[in-house]
Design an enzyme around this catalytic site. Structure first.
Site, PDB file in Angstrom:
ATOM      1  N   ASP A  32       0.830  -1.198   0.000  1.00  0.00           N
ATOM      2  CA  ASP A  32       0.000   0.000   0.000  1.00  0.00           C
ATOM      3  C   ASP A  32       0.873   1.259   0.000  1.00  0.00           C
ATOM      4  O   ASP A  32       1.997   1.237   0.502  1.00  0.00           O
ATOM      5  CB  ASP A  32      -0.888  -0.046   1.267  1.00  0.00           C
ATOM      6  CG  ASP A  32      -2.092   0.853   1.155  1.00  0.00           C
ATOM      7  OD1 ASP A  32      -2.323   1.425   0.084  1.00  0.00           O
ATOM      8  OD2 ASP A  32      -2.806   0.997   2.162  1.00  0.00           O
ATOM      9  N   HIS A  49       2.620   3.670  -8.940  1.00  0.00           N
ATOM     10  CA  HIS A  49       2.496   2.246  -9.254  1.00  0.00           C
ATOM     11  C   HIS A  49       3.766   1.729  -9.941  1.00  0.00           C
ATOM     12  O   HIS A  49       4.242   0.629  -9.689  1.00  0.00           O
ATOM     13  CB  HIS A  49       1.283   1.999 -10.155  1.00  0.00           C
ATOM     14  CG  HIS A  49      -0.022   2.327  -9.492  1.00  0.00           C
ATOM     15  ND1 HIS A  49      -0.296   1.962  -8.193  1.00  0.00           N
ATOM     16  CD2 HIS A  49      -1.130   2.971  -9.942  1.00  0.00           C
ATOM     17  CE1 HIS A  49      -1.520   2.381  -7.879  1.00  0.00           C
ATOM     18  NE2 HIS A  49      -2.042   3.009  -8.916  1.00  0.00           N
ATOM     19  N   LEU A 143      12.199 -19.902  -4.653  1.00  0.00           N
ATOM     20  CA  LEU A 143      11.116 -19.061  -4.121  1.00  0.00           C
ATOM     21  C   LEU A 143       9.860 -19.124  -4.995  1.00  0.00           C
ATOM     22  O   LEU A 143       9.952 -19.027  -6.222  1.00  0.00           O
ATOM     23  CB  LEU A 143      11.598 -17.606  -4.045  1.00  0.00           C
ATOM     24  CG  LEU A 143      10.556 -16.557  -3.636  1.00  0.00           C
ATOM     25  CD1 LEU A 143      10.359 -16.560  -2.133  1.00  0.00           C
ATOM     26  CD2 LEU A 143      10.974 -15.166  -4.109  1.00  0.00           C
TER      27      LEU A 143
END
Ligand code: V07
Length: 254
Positions: A32, A49, A143
């Site tokens: 956020d 963004h 991962l």
């Protein structure tokens, strides 16, 4: 880990290092503060963004380096469709943009890309880019980089319940076999361990319809740092807080 000279040494005396033991297996992050980051600089939200996307790359590398096995990133919620169309259109181009530069590196680093959320409702170009990354990395064993994209937790639970009912009706599942584990296994994260650590950036303290079932026993770490400013040091700080808390519980929690 055999390598005693580990990846991170404290910069200052009195600063603790991350322990090689008890690194969270699964870290989930609500990324956020991208819009706020842009606003502070009088830039359009999309600039935030874009900057946030760079942070995804950095944090993926850092998580992989300390031995995290699953990193789930909340990139786009089912509620985010309500944003202005131009912003949504821009966001829907980010997976392609991210992957066009980063996919070779992910393959090189043995990262497996996965996704939770409804892929079918994504624009065709977004879906294609994500599916391609999932396919190209399907054989990787390092991962798991799990993007929550067009994801909503309640809708995920509704779908799980519907699938369970269907399987019960078809005689594949007895109703007394519907347990806690059954529900977990019907969720989109069914094959993954539950998150050990949830991080939310930018000072908000809400779950915003993110992994409601899966976060039942998870440690929460909230920070005021905006996602584009979130660095490797901030990640390590969260991991250290997690390790401190789990040492205190001494394995007696849950
Ligand atoms: C998005 C950047 C990070 C901050 C939060 C909002 C904006 C990476 C992806 C992505 C998704 C799937 C994939 C590869 C990359 C992404 C959206 C937004 C919609 F396979 N960052 N990022 N997707 N932001």
């Amino acid at each position: 880990m055999a390598n005693k000279q580990w990846f991170w040494q404290p910069k200052h005396t009195g600063e603790a290092a991350i322990s090689e033991e008890n690194v969270p297996v699964h870290i989930a992050i609500i990324m956020d503060g991208n819009g706020r980051w842009a606003k502070k600089r009088a830039l359009p939200r999309i600039a935030g963004h874009n900057e946030g996307m760079k942070t995804v790359r950095k944090i993926t590398r850092s998580a992989n380096r300390i031995g995290v096995k699953v990193l789930t990133l909340y990139a786009f919620s089912t509620e985010n469709w309500k944003r202005p169309k131009l912003e949504v259109d821009f966001l829907m181009k980010l997976p392609e943009e991210f992957l066009s530069t980063f996919l070779p590196e992910l393959i090189e680093e043995n990262v497996r890309v996965e996704m939770i959320g409804d892929i079918e409702q994504l624009p065709a170009h977004t879906k294609k880019a994500v599916q391609n990354a999932i396919e190209k990395t399907a054989g990787n064993t390092g991962l798991v980089l799990n993007f929550a994209l067009n994801y909503g937790s309640r809708s995920e639970i509704v779908h799980a319940v519907q699938s369970i009912m269907k399987d019960v009706e078809a005689g594949k599942l007895a109703d007394q076999d519907v347990t806690d584990e059954t529900i977990s296994s019907y969720l989109m994260t069914g094959h993954l361990p539950e998150p050990d650590l949830l991080i939310r950036t930018s000072g908000e303290h809400r779950l915003s319809n993110f992994m409601l079932w899966q976060l039942a026993y998870t440690e929460f770490f909230f920070t005021d740092v905006l996602w584009p400013d979130f660095s490797e040091e901030h990640l390590f700080e969260a991991v250290k807080a997690f390790q401190k808390r789990s040492r205190r519980f001494g394995g007696l929690s849950q």
